[in-house]
Design an enzyme around this catalytic site. Structure first.
Site, mmCIF file in Angstrom:
data_model
loop_
_atom_site.group_PDB
_atom_site.id
_atom_site.type_symbol
_atom_site.label_atom_id
_atom_site.label_comp_id
_atom_site.label_asym_id
_atom_site.label_seq_id
_atom_site.Cartn_x
_atom_site.Cartn_y
_atom_site.Cartn_z
ATOM 1 N N GLN A 78 0.859 -1.193 0.000
ATOM 2 C CA GLN A 78 0.000 0.000 0.000
ATOM 3 C C GLN A 78 0.891 1.237 0.000
ATOM 4 O O GLN A 78 1.506 1.552 1.014
ATOM 5 C CB GLN A 78 -0.867 -0.058 1.265
ATOM 6 C CG GLN A 78 -1.746 1.121 1.518
ATOM 7 C CD GLN A 78 -2.368 1.043 2.921
ATOM 8 O OE1 GLN A 78 -2.376 -0.018 3.544
ATOM 9 N NE2 GLN A 78 -2.852 2.148 3.418
ATOM 10 N N SER A 87 1.889 6.708 2.153
ATOM 11 C CA SER A 87 2.717 7.691 2.868
ATOM 12 C C SER A 87 3.953 8.080 2.070
ATOM 13 O O SER A 87 4.520 7.271 1.332
ATOM 14 C CB SER A 87 3.166 7.113 4.215
ATOM 15 O OG SER A 87 2.059 6.698 4.970
ATOM 16 N N GLU A 143 -8.854 -1.249 6.786
ATOM 17 C CA GLU A 143 -7.644 -1.437 7.587
ATOM 18 C C GLU A 143 -8.017 -1.492 9.077
ATOM 19 O O GLU A 143 -7.278 -2.014 9.886
ATOM 20 C CB GLU A 143 -6.686 -0.271 7.305
ATOM 21 C CG GLU A 143 -5.277 -0.491 7.786
ATOM 22 C CD GLU A 143 -4.289 0.510 7.176
ATOM 23 O OE1 GLU A 143 -4.720 1.449 6.483
ATOM 24 O OE2 GLU A 143 -3.081 0.333 7.402
ATOM 25 N N GLU A 202 -3.550 10.431 17.480
ATOM 26 C CA GLU A 202 -4.032 11.818 17.544
ATOM 27 C C GLU A 202 -4.988 12.101 16.380
ATOM 28 O O GLU A 202 -6.029 12.765 16.560
ATOM 29 C CB GLU A 202 -2.849 12.808 17.491
ATOM 30 C CG GLU A 202 -1.946 12.786 18.707
ATOM 31 C CD GLU A 202 -0.943 11.634 18.699
ATOM 32 O OE1 GLU A 202 -0.863 10.895 17.683
ATOM 33 O OE2 GLU A 202 -0.240 11.446 19.718
HETATM 34 C C1 LIG Z 1 4.676 -0.223 11.236
HETATM 35 C C2 LIG Z 1 4.177 0.765 10.233
HETATM 36 C C3 LIG Z 1 3.735 0.318 8.997
HETATM 37 C C4 LIG Z 1 3.299 1.249 8.056
HETATM 38 N N1 LIG Z 1 2.909 0.765 6.808
HETATM 39 C C5 LIG Z 1 2.509 1.648 5.868
HETATM 40 C C6 LIG Z 1 2.150 1.189 4.561
HETATM 41 O O1 LIG Z 1 2.174 -0.011 4.276
HETATM 42 N N2 LIG Z 1 1.809 2.105 3.640
HETATM 43 C C7 LIG Z 1 1.754 3.446 3.912
HETATM 44 O O2 LIG Z 1 1.402 4.202 3.026
HETATM 45 N N3 LIG Z 1 2.121 3.911 5.131
HETATM 46 C C8 LIG Z 1 2.483 3.053 6.115
HETATM 47 N N4 LIG Z 1 2.853 3.504 7.354
HETATM 48 C C9 LIG Z 1 2.895 4.945 7.592
HETATM 49 C C10 LIG Z 1 1.752 5.462 8.468
HETATM 50 O O3 LIG Z 1 0.547 5.457 7.773
HETATM 51 C C11 LIG Z 1 2.163 6.875 8.923
HETATM 52 O O4 LIG Z 1 3.305 6.737 9.724
HETATM 53 C C12 LIG Z 1 1.061 7.567 9.708
HETATM 54 O O5 LIG Z 1 -0.037 7.854 8.883
HETATM 55 C C13 LIG Z 1 1.578 8.857 10.353
HETATM 56 O O6 LIG Z 1 2.171 9.672 9.384
HETATM 57 P P1 LIG Z 1 3.658 10.251 9.582
HETATM 58 O O7 LIG Z 1 4.543 9.134 9.998
HETATM 59 O O8 LIG Z 1 4.010 11.021 8.375
HETATM 60 O O9 LIG Z 1 3.549 11.213 10.824
HETATM 61 P P2 LIG Z 1 3.060 12.731 10.816
HETATM 62 O O10 LIG Z 1 1.810 12.853 10.010
HETATM 63 O O11 LIG Z 1 4.207 13.604 10.438
HETATM 64 O O12 LIG Z 1 2.714 12.947 12.346
HETATM 65 C C14 LIG Z 1 3.727 13.109 13.324
HETATM 66 C C15 LIG Z 1 3.045 13.311 14.666
HETATM 67 O O13 LIG Z 1 2.217 14.498 14.627
HETATM 68 C C16 LIG Z 1 0.869 14.180 14.950
HETATM 69 N N5 LIG Z 1 -0.035 14.978 14.122
HETATM 70 C C17 LIG Z 1 0.062 15.199 12.776
HETATM 71 N N6 LIG Z 1 -0.953 15.965 12.346
HETATM 72 C C18 LIG Z 1 -1.730 16.252 13.448
HETATM 73 C C19 LIG Z 1 -2.923 16.989 13.655
HETATM 74 N N7 LIG Z 1 -3.559 17.587 12.633
HETATM 75 N N8 LIG Z 1 -3.433 17.033 14.912
HETATM 76 C C20 LIG Z 1 -2.816 16.403 15.950
HETATM 77 N N9 LIG Z 1 -1.652 15.684 15.803
HETATM 78 C C21 LIG Z 1 -1.129 15.616 14.576
HETATM 79 C C22 LIG Z 1 0.721 12.695 14.639
HETATM 80 O O14 LIG Z 1 -0.301 12.108 15.415
HETATM 81 C C23 LIG Z 1 2.104 12.159 15.016
HETATM 82 O O15 LIG Z 1 2.152 11.928 16.407
HETATM 83 C C24 LIG Z 1 3.287 2.621 8.331
HETATM 84 C C25 LIG Z 1 3.723 3.055 9.583
HETATM 85 C C26 LIG Z 1 4.170 2.156 10.517
HETATM 86 C C27 LIG Z 1 4.644 2.654 11.847
#
Ligand SMILES: Cc1cc2nc3c(=O)[nH]c(=O)nc-3n(C[C@H](O)[C@H](O)[C@H](O)COP(=O)(O)OP(=O)(O)OC[C@H]3O[C@@H](n4cnc5c(N)ncnc54)[C@H](O)[C@@H]3O)c2cc1C
Length: 372
Positions: free
Chosen positions: A120, A123, A238, A355
């Protein structure tokens, strides 16, 4: 077939095939993935994996509860790891809903039978929670889209033959309106996959780079510009059947913990068991809503908050009961507890962070207004 008939018949078949279904080794992700293919092939060929899916994709029909129970039974018996098993539940419904009929009919059986792995690609660096800002670009060039950009945290991309990919086809300002979903062959020229090792010691996810990758236009999922709808419909999957399987895993591991850990505080055990059962009760209701044909939406964010809370509670309890094994143990059982403990930290991130789920609950379910 009805669930009441399916359960005992499946249980009997699983008992008969226990020796073939039980993994001899499951320490590395390679071993887990190889064994997953064996289990999927056996259950597909025996018919079990086909129940709960439409005939269009090789299914035998019946309620989606049959799929929920199959994954639960395989997980409870330790035949599969839920995270890698349940990717099917995330991606196959999206293909059935949005791919051209012939494409879904050709591809989905390969996923169900374990002949293929899919990933998928949502991100990106700088685009996780705010998917509407994604930048991986697809430009129309005759009969193909040309895709250029990067994805990150793409689970199992290094094993995958296909990817459900979100791309930007509108202007950078078009936000969620300018996104198109594509079904991409991972062996296409121009794709580079680099695994990332996570803190639990396994390289489960990857960076994926696209350099002018040609994707036939008939691999578009839905219409051009409809990618946001594809994503919004995928995310509840999911958080539904996949999470029911995860509930079975937490139930199993809590039971394992109670067998091996001495001196746990009974009040803490009760607290954790209550969280697991609360999550399970919620997820059970979601399975029945899905089986009744309800459209799943933002209310599945509650399931996601509950699973993350329960998962971290179970493995926090493990860290209290098995502190030496988790910190220093080198045997397979200790390694498994340590991996589970460290991986549980990701439960409040993957599939949408805690969050963000709370924002969705506040805004879309409780009508508490926009983000500040
Ligand atoms: C084990 C694992 C498997 C994954 N597998 C996939 C996959 O197969 N495909 C895929 O596409 N992605 C995958 N991901 C990615 C996952 O979907 C993202 O990590 C997740 O959506 C968070 O995005 P980010 O890491 O960019 O964090 P960010 O969006 O940068 O967020 C960082 C922090 O800020 C907080 N935050 C951000 N915006 C807000 C807001 N508006 N209000 C309050 N708090 C906020 C978040 O809660 C978080 O604590 C995976 C992640 C993990 C850990």
């Amino acid at each position: 077939m009805e669930l009441a008939e399916f359960r005992p018949e499946l249980d009997r078949w699983l008992d008969e095939h226990h020796d073939e279904l039980r993994p001899s080794r499951r320490e590395t992700l390679d071993e887990q993935m190889a064994h997953l293919s064996v289990v999927k092939r056996m259950t597909f060929d025996a018919g079990w994996m086909r129940w709960g899916w439409p005939s269009l994709v090789g299914g035998l029909g019946g309620s989606t509860l049959l799929r929920a129970y199959l994954g639960e039974a395989l997980t409870l018996r330790g035949y599969v790891e839920p995270g890698i098993y349940s990717m099917t539940e995330v991606l196959a419904p999206t293909m059935i809903e949005y791919a051209a009929r012939d494409l879904a009919a050709e591809m989905v059986p390969r996923l169900l039978r374990g002949d293929e792995t899919w990933c998928q690609g949502f991100s990106e660096p700088g685009t996780g929670s705010n998917l509407g800002s994604l930048a991986c670009r697809a430009v129309r060039d005759g009969d193909v889209w040309r895709v250029t950009g990067q994805k990150v945290w793409t689970s199992l991309a290094h094993y995958a033959q296909r990817c459900v990919l979100l791309t930007r086809t509108g202007t950078p300002e078009s936000a969620h309106r300018g996104i198109t979903a594509l079904f991409v062959d991972m062996d296409s020229p121009g794709i580079t996959v680099r695994p990332i090792e996570a803190m639990h010691g396994s390289a489960e996810f990857c960076e994926v780079f696209f350099d002018g990758v040609a994707v036939p236009v008939d691999r578009t999922l839905g219409d051009p510009g409809q990618g946001w709808a594809v994503a919004m419909d995928l995310l509840p999957f999911e958080r539904s059947t996949a999470l029911w399987h995860r509930a079975a895993f937490l139930h199993r591991r809590l039971g394992d913990l109670l067998e091996v850990a001495d001196g746990l505080d009974p009040a803490r055990v009760g607290e954790v068991a209550q969280l697991v059962y609360a999550f399970r009760a919620r997820s059970r209701a979601t399975q029945y809503r899905m089986a009744d044909g309800d459209h799943l939406g933002p209310e599945t964010s509650i399931d996601k908050v509950l699973v993350a809370t329960a998962e971290q509670a179970v493995f926090d309890l493990a860290a209290e009961g098995l502190p030496t094994a988790i910190a220093f143990g080198g045997d397979p059982a200790s390694n498994h507890w340590r991996e589970n403990y460290l991986y549980s930290r990701a439960a409040s991130i993957y599939g949408g962070s805690a969050e963000i789920q709370r924002n969705i609950i506040a805004r879309r379910l409780l009508d508490l207004g926009a983000d500040r």
